[in-house]
Write an enzyme that holds these catalytic residues in place. Structure first.
Site, PDB file in Angstrom:
ATOM      1  N   THR A  94      19.879  60.099  21.914  1.00 41.24           N
ATOM      2  CA  THR A  94      20.665  59.807  23.108  1.00 41.24           C
ATOM      3  C   THR A  94      20.470  58.338  23.448  1.00 41.24           C
ATOM      4  O   THR A  94      19.402  57.939  23.926  1.00 41.24           O
ATOM      5  CB  THR A  94      20.212  60.686  24.285  1.00 41.24           C
ATOM      6  OG1 THR A  94      20.430  62.049  23.935  1.00 41.24           O
ATOM      7  CG2 THR A  94      20.983  60.361  25.552  1.00 41.24           C
ATOM      8  N   LYS A 171      27.701  62.704  25.511  1.00 39.85           N
ATOM      9  CA  LYS A 171      26.326  63.178  25.680  1.00 39.85           C
ATOM     10  C   LYS A 171      25.778  62.783  27.059  1.00 39.85           C
ATOM     11  O   LYS A 171      25.166  63.601  27.761  1.00 39.85           O
ATOM     12  CB  LYS A 171      25.445  62.603  24.571  1.00 39.85           C
ATOM     13  CG  LYS A 171      23.944  62.778  24.757  1.00 39.85           C
ATOM     14  CD  LYS A 171      23.506  64.243  24.760  1.00 39.85           C
ATOM     15  CE  LYS A 171      22.003  64.357  25.022  1.00 39.85           C
ATOM     16  NZ  LYS A 171      21.575  65.748  25.253  1.00 39.85           N
ATOM     17  N   LYS A 240      15.349  57.684  31.719  1.00 40.99           N
ATOM     18  CA  LYS A 240      15.934  56.723  30.768  1.00 40.99           C
ATOM     19  C   LYS A 240      17.419  57.035  30.565  1.00 40.99           C
ATOM     20  O   LYS A 240      18.270  56.142  30.621  1.00 40.99           O
ATOM     21  CB  LYS A 240      15.157  56.809  29.438  1.00 40.99           C
ATOM     22  CG  LYS A 240      15.641  55.932  28.308  1.00 40.99           C
ATOM     23  CD  LYS A 240      16.592  56.624  27.329  1.00 40.99           C
ATOM     24  CE  LYS A 240      16.003  57.792  26.572  1.00 40.99           C
ATOM     25  NZ  LYS A 240      16.982  58.430  25.654  1.00 40.99           N
TER      26      LYS A 240
END
Lengths: 292, 292
Positions: A94, A171, A240
């Protein structure tokens, strides 16, 4: 196929195992080599370096963040230097759409292919080979070549065409939808609790009716019980991701106030040192603000 | 049973029809009497006043807001004056928990029962007798008495015990979860769109995987297509509910920033005169803020 696999974290280890089970020749590399041992016992080859994992047709990276993917790709003896013409970098971490687009451009200049292919699913879903997999980048024929590999890892592949950033946008959108559901349930269950109503009863009503789907059933159970275990991903890791979501929103000029709110919750969770829980534990911020 | 039914709006008309079909003796009253005609044709009795609808054992109110429920309950010749000792007021509107608690107290003093029993479902769900029904208030035996009536209206009844406010809190929590899902999808789909990705493709991925449930499938289709029809409920009606959510949150000292955000969206939608769409049309605010 001859596949290199770089990154044997909670997700990667189960994914690499599924490739071995499917009969592929898999060379695994991890910064901490001990993680490779169970895979070697299954028949994988231990690569001593990133370069050694780049001898086949496809190299998969499943790493924690943009910096790690950039390092193994662009570093000396990295993927870009070692993958030959026509080789495929299947990038399943990701990361930011902007990073994916930059890496894809470098690969293209080199004659190799960059495919963004992030996944949905917790570590146990990865281990069961039941991930939902997005893909985009390069061209349709490169995407067709990796399909058998993706089919060994997941239950379905969603193709978002040639833009190497697109699969990462999707995503990030998914991780955002997950956090939004957690925030919504946290506020709703807390309102109920402070009115003397059992959180679990409210959870059971909604997760079997209007919201009878995986996210509300699974994450809802954590939010209702306020027991944020098992740990699918820690708060700092998903914080993150929220940084990436907000960066993508900034780049595309999309105000996302709900994403900002969740980023704030995750920042407070990390700041308080609460890394001992699943990231859905940011719901504690809602209870605490209500004096619970 | 002998049932009075007050309030023949989009929801009430289908609900009253299901009571007639189930063989109950139903007296219907609506401020605009013409709404009663199709029910009378089915076998309902047209009551000329609220008082005339109060001759049986149970009176159902299904009205637009707190003021309307208070008026038919507390007004001259209202339910409180006309329902005899032991009579049941089954209050199915979406109103404030505080209003429910106040009306329950008045009923108790009078020897009659107040049961809060708000419902989940759009008008077509009401017409099909497939509502999900919450109930709370009075005591278990009063709630047992109304169960056959609720079973004619819905597919399942969720009992939240004796606090007459509880069922309304749960109803408000549900309407909040619905709006939260709309806001989340609006931000996610807009981020995708501004990255050149088809909103509908993103919608299809999520509504068949992580979010494979009614709300994401049904409301998600409106948000993906940006066609906010058919109109289940108009923005002003649900803005009223968000006012109730924020009032309940204020009373219980629960900060609900996501509820505040949705209230803001609905206020902007109403202020712009956009009453020609389903309330999920507040998602337009997200697209517009992103310059679309």
């Amino acid at each position: 196929m001859d596949i290199g696999f770089i990154g044997l974290g909670q997700m990667g280890v189960g994914m690499a195992a599924n490739l071995v089970k499917a009969g592929h020749h898999v060379s695994v590399f991890n910064r901490t080599p001990a993680k490779a041992a169970p895979l070697v016992a299954m028949g994988a080859r231990a690569a001593a370096s990133v370069a050694e994992a780049c001898r086949g047709d496809i190299v998969i990276t499943m790493l924690a963040d943009d910096a790690a993917v950039e390092e193994v790709t662009l570093g000396p003896n990295g993927l870009l230097a070692r993958l030959g013409a026509g080789g495929v970098h299947l990038s399943m971490s990701t990361i930011a759409p902007a990073t994916a687009r930059r890496l894809a451009e470098r690969h293209r200049a080199q004659g190799s292919h960059y495919l963004a292919s992030p996944v949905f699913g917790k570590p146990e879903v990865a281990a069961a080979g039941r991930l939902w997999i997005c893909v985009s980048g390069s061209d349709a024929s490169a995407r067709a070549r990796v399909l058998p590999v993706q089919q060994a890892l997941g239950q379905k592949v969603y193709d978002f065409s040639d833009d190497p950033g697109a699969a990462n946008v999707v995503k990030l959108a998914g991780n955002f939808l997950l956090g939004a559901a957690v925030e919504a349930m946290a506020e709703a269950f807390t309102l109920a609790q402070k009115n003397g109503i059992d959180r679990t009863q409210v959870y059971e009503l909604f997760s079997t009716t209007l919201f009878d789907c995986f996210v509300y059933r699974d994450y809802g159970k954590l939010v209702a019980s306020e027991k944020y275990e098992p740990i699918g991903a820690r708060p700092a890791l998903i914080r993150k991701d929220y940084g990436l979501i907000l960066a993508a929103a900034r780049d595309a000029l999309v105000p996302m106030p709900l994403a900002e709110l969740i980023h704030y919750r995750l920042t407070a969770t990390v700041a308080k040192g609460r890394e001992d829980v699943d990231w859905a534990g940011f719901a504690r911020e809602v209870s605490e603000a209500a004096g619970l």
